[in-house]
Design a protein around this motif. Sequence first.
Motif, PDB file in Angstrom:
ATOM      1  N   ILE A  94       0.871  -1.198   0.000  1.00 31.36           N
ATOM      2  CA  ILE A  94       0.000   0.000   0.000  1.00 31.36           C
ATOM      3  C   ILE A  94       0.900   1.238   0.000  1.00 31.36           C
ATOM      4  O   ILE A  94       1.688   1.436   0.917  1.00 31.36           O
ATOM      5  N   HIS A  95       0.758   2.055  -1.050  1.00 35.33           N
ATOM      6  CA  HIS A  95       1.670   3.199  -1.174  1.00 35.33           C
ATOM      7  C   HIS A  95       1.012   4.538  -0.887  1.00 35.33           C
ATOM      8  O   HIS A  95       1.687   5.565  -0.832  1.00 35.33           O
ATOM      9  N   GLY A  96      -0.297   4.544  -0.768  1.00 37.32           N
ATOM     10  CA  GLY A  96      -0.993   5.809  -0.499  1.00 37.32           C
ATOM     11  C   GLY A  96      -2.013   5.610   0.593  1.00 37.32           C
ATOM     12  O   GLY A  96      -2.570   4.516   0.754  1.00 37.32           O
ATOM     13  N   LEU A  97      -2.261   6.673   1.369  1.00 36.78           N
ATOM     14  CA  LEU A  97      -3.171   6.545   2.507  1.00 36.78           C
ATOM     15  C   LEU A  97      -4.062   7.781   2.620  1.00 36.78           C
ATOM     16  O   LEU A  97      -3.583   8.912   2.476  1.00 36.78           O
ATOM     17  N   VAL A  98      -5.345   7.527   2.875  1.00 32.41           N
ATOM     18  CA  VAL A  98      -6.261   8.639   3.151  1.00 32.41           C
ATOM     19  C   VAL A  98      -6.633   8.553   4.626  1.00 32.41           C
ATOM     20  O   VAL A  98      -7.113   7.510   5.094  1.00 32.41           O
ATOM     21  N   VAL A  99      -6.384   9.642   5.362  1.00 30.50           N
ATOM     22  CA  VAL A  99      -6.681   9.691   6.798  1.00 30.50           C
ATOM     23  C   VAL A  99      -7.847  10.645   7.012  1.00 30.50           C
ATOM     24  O   VAL A  99      -7.755  11.837   6.707  1.00 30.50           O
ATOM     25  N   ILE A 100      -8.950  10.097   7.522  1.00 29.86           N
ATOM     26  CA  ILE A 100     -10.124  10.934   7.792  1.00 29.86           C
ATOM     27  C   ILE A 100     -10.162  11.190   9.290  1.00 29.86           C
ATOM     28  O   ILE A 100     -10.252  10.239  10.076  1.00 29.86           O
ATOM     29  N   GLY A 101     -10.059  12.439   9.703  1.00 37.02           N
ATOM     30  CA  GLY A 101     -10.048  12.733  11.142  1.00 37.02           C
ATOM     31  C   GLY A 101      -9.825  14.204  11.416  1.00 37.02           C
ATOM     32  O   GLY A 101      -9.993  15.048  10.534  1.00 37.02           O
ATOM     33  N   LYS A 115       7.801  10.377   6.300  1.00 39.69           N
ATOM     34  CA  LYS A 115       8.580   9.135   6.236  1.00 39.69           C
ATOM     35  C   LYS A 115       8.365   8.401   4.909  1.00 39.69           C
ATOM     36  O   LYS A 115       8.693   7.230   4.776  1.00 39.69           O
ATOM     37  N   GLY A 116       7.767   9.082   3.956  1.00 36.39           N
ATOM     38  CA  GLY A 116       7.704   8.528   2.602  1.00 36.39           C
ATOM     39  C   GLY A 116       6.405   7.854   2.186  1.00 36.39           C
ATOM     40  O   GLY A 116       6.299   7.359   1.072  1.00 36.39           O
ATOM     41  N   VAL A 117       5.394   7.822   3.071  1.00 36.53           N
ATOM     42  CA  VAL A 117       4.096   7.257   2.664  1.00 36.53           C
ATOM     43  C   VAL A 117       3.230   8.414   2.152  1.00 36.53           C
ATOM     44  O   VAL A 117       3.000   9.382   2.881  1.00 36.53           O
ATOM     45  N   ALA A 118       2.774   8.317   0.913  1.00 37.16           N
ATOM     46  CA  ALA A 118       1.920   9.389   0.372  1.00 37.16           C
ATOM     47  C   ALA A 118       0.622   9.434   1.186  1.00 37.16           C
ATOM     48  O   ALA A 118      -0.094   8.434   1.252  1.00 37.16           O
ATOM     49  N   THR A 119       0.361  10.559   1.825  1.00 41.47           N
ATOM     50  CA  THR A 119      -0.785  10.630   2.736  1.00 41.47           C
ATOM     51  C   THR A 119      -1.596  11.910   2.512  1.00 41.47           C
ATOM     52  O   THR A 119      -1.032  12.997   2.429  1.00 41.47           O
ATOM     53  N   ILE A 120      -2.893  11.742   2.441  1.00 41.84           N
ATOM     54  CA  ILE A 120      -3.801  12.883   2.267  1.00 41.84           C
ATOM     55  C   ILE A 120      -4.824  12.857   3.409  1.00 41.84           C
ATOM     56  O   ILE A 120      -5.348  11.801   3.753  1.00 41.84           O
ATOM     57  N   ALA A 268     -13.426  11.790  -3.092  1.00 40.36           N
ATOM     58  CA  ALA A 268     -12.974  11.646  -4.483  1.00 40.36           C
ATOM     59  C   ALA A 268     -11.743  12.518  -4.740  1.00 40.36           C
ATOM     60  O   ALA A 268     -10.804  12.101  -5.422  1.00 40.36           O
ATOM     61  N   LYS A 269     -11.742  13.710  -4.145  1.00 44.58           N
ATOM     62  CA  LYS A 269     -10.608  14.627  -4.340  1.00 44.58           C
ATOM     63  C   LYS A 269      -9.324  14.047  -3.724  1.00 44.58           C
ATOM     64  O   LYS A 269      -8.237  14.190  -4.282  1.00 44.58           O
ATOM     65  N   ALA A 270      -9.471  13.393  -2.570  1.00 44.26           N
ATOM     66  CA  ALA A 270      -8.296  12.810  -1.905  1.00 44.26           C
ATOM     67  C   ALA A 270      -7.651  11.749  -2.799  1.00 44.26           C
ATOM     68  O   ALA A 270      -6.433  11.692  -2.933  1.00 44.26           O
ATOM     69  N   VAL A 271      -8.490  10.933  -3.426  1.00 44.06           N
ATOM     70  CA  VAL A 271      -7.959   9.891  -4.321  1.00 44.06           C
ATOM     71  C   VAL A 271      -7.271  10.538  -5.524  1.00 44.06           C
ATOM     72  O   VAL A 271      -6.171  10.143  -5.924  1.00 44.06           O
ATOM     73  N   GLU A 272      -7.911  11.566  -6.056  1.00 40.89           N
ATOM     74  CA  GLU A 272      -7.325  12.279  -7.209  1.00 40.89           C
ATOM     75  C   GLU A 272      -5.949  12.842  -6.821  1.00 40.89           C
ATOM     76  O   GLU A 272      -4.976  12.729  -7.575  1.00 40.89           O
ATOM     77  N   CYS A 273      -5.854  13.422  -5.622  1.00 39.77           N
ATOM     78  CA  CYS A 273      -4.582  13.999  -5.164  1.00 39.77           C
ATOM     79  C   CYS A 273      -3.500  12.917  -5.078  1.00 39.77           C
ATOM     80  O   CYS A 273      -2.374  13.123  -5.516  1.00 39.77           O
ATOM     81  N   LEU A 274      -3.859  11.759  -4.503  1.00 45.54           N
ATOM     82  CA  LEU A 274      -2.878  10.672  -4.391  1.00 45.54           C
ATOM     83  C   LEU A 274      -2.400  10.240  -5.771  1.00 45.54           C
ATOM     84  O   LEU A 274      -1.211  10.032  -6.003  1.00 45.54           O
ATOM     85  N   ARG A 275      -3.336  10.125  -6.696  1.00 48.36           N
ATOM     86  CA  ARG A 275      -2.972   9.682  -8.055  1.00 48.36           C
ATOM     87  C   ARG A 275      -2.045  10.680  -8.731  1.00 48.36           C
ATOM     88  O   ARG A 275      -1.234  10.335  -9.569  1.00 48.36           O
ATOM     89  N   GLN A 276      -2.209  11.954  -8.347  1.00 53.48           N
ATOM     90  CA  GLN A 276      -1.351  12.974  -8.965  1.00 53.48           C
ATOM     91  C   GLN A 276      -0.029  13.151  -8.226  1.00 53.48           C
ATOM     92  O   GLN A 276       0.739  14.050  -8.537  1.00 53.48           O
ATOM     93  N   GLY A 277       0.174  12.337  -7.197  1.00 50.10           N
ATOM     94  CA  GLY A 277       1.469  12.367  -6.518  1.00 50.10           C
ATOM     95  C   GLY A 277       1.554  13.304  -5.333  1.00 50.10           C
ATOM     96  O   GLY A 277       2.638  13.541  -4.798  1.00 50.10           O
ATOM     97  N   ALA A 278       0.409  13.862  -4.891  1.00 45.86           N
ATOM     98  CA  ALA A 278       0.445  14.767  -3.730  1.00 45.86           C
ATOM     99  C   ALA A 278       0.634  13.957  -2.451  1.00 45.86           C
ATOM    100  O   ALA A 278       0.272  12.780  -2.378  1.00 45.86           O
ATOM    101  N   SER A 279       1.188  14.598  -1.436  1.00 50.08           N
ATOM    102  CA  SER A 279       1.351  13.956  -0.122  1.00 50.08           C
ATOM    103  C   SER A 279       1.526  15.036   0.939  1.00 50.08           C
ATOM    104  O   SER A 279       1.960  16.146   0.641  1.00 50.08           O
TER     105      SER A 279
END
Length: 318
Positions: A94-101, A115-120, A268-279
């Motif tokens: 798993i290379h990307g993570l969405v944290v809701i909180g 620490k290198g995990v793409a996180t939104i 949906a925006k969080a997933v889009e951000c991860l796909r575009q390489g944001a973290s």
Amino acid sequence: MKRIGVLTSGGDSPGMNAAIRAVVRSGIYQGLDVYGIYRGFKGLIEGSIQPLTLRSVGNIIHRGGTILFSARCEEFETEEGQHKAIAQLKKLGIHGLVVIGGDGSFRGAERLSQKGVATIGIPGTIDNDIAGTEYTIGFDTAVNTVIEALDKIRDSASSHDRIFVVEVMGRDTGKIALWAGLAGGAESIIVPEMPIQVEEVWARLERSRASGKNHSIILVTEGTNSAAEVVDELKQRNLDIRMTVLGHIQRGGVPTALDRVLASKMGAKAVECLRQGASGEMIAIQKNELIHLPFAKAREQAKPSVEPMLELAKMLSI
Ligand code: ADP
């Protein structure tokens, strides 16, 4: 990025499920595998992780709480805890993570990103206390829950010429009290941003009485002058006064349309951000627009002043 995870952390809020659904469905739509991490960072450390399907998020958009459960986890605040969490993600690819909180969860998300995990991050808290966004998921539902309660309390207050002190949630901000107070016609609103003395509440009550109003609702944010203190002080002046602490009913319930739409867009925006390489970024609403900005930058942004709304509420409740 082929595989992402989603978790909910900290205090739950209505609409979190709609956000999970949006992350899962938009992720799968874009060809990603989406994993659900149970019980926030605690579950991440323990490896409580399962793949989610289109159907596993069916029938949840209208439910309060979070199907992924939430938890607080001290271990995750340590370097060791964070390394354990990262090892679990690596094990599953798993290379990307969405944290809701809320705020705290975002600090955890930021650590992972460093620490290198793409996180939104997606802001989910009833308190609406996160810098950088004008709305958080769950706030609108909580305000509506309080308004519904105030309408009921007002029926009783007006039937008995009584004063009700109602305590609502909010942690360090009086946003729930302010919005619900304005919408529910509270006579006084006490918020942590602008503490007032009971003397002032008393003066407003006197003015109301002089203008023929025999019942009043005073809204107090938890932690400011607590409702019990206000009641004690006003009781000494021989007033017929009652107290209601709304408590955790504000956390639950069917999310409003506004929270469901906000959560769907943010997911949906969080997933889009991860796909575009944001973290290391959070999704936010500013001036009615859906944006993303770094956690650190969001924290620097000033929270809007409560004063204009407080003044309006005062003017309209005379
Ligand atoms: P919220 O997200 O609602 O503000 P908390 O403040 O309780 O809730 O934070 C939720 C979790 O986020 C904590 O239990 C902890 O695991 C993690 N967390 C909070 N602060 C930090 C931090 N400074 N570093 C790493 N993780 C953190």
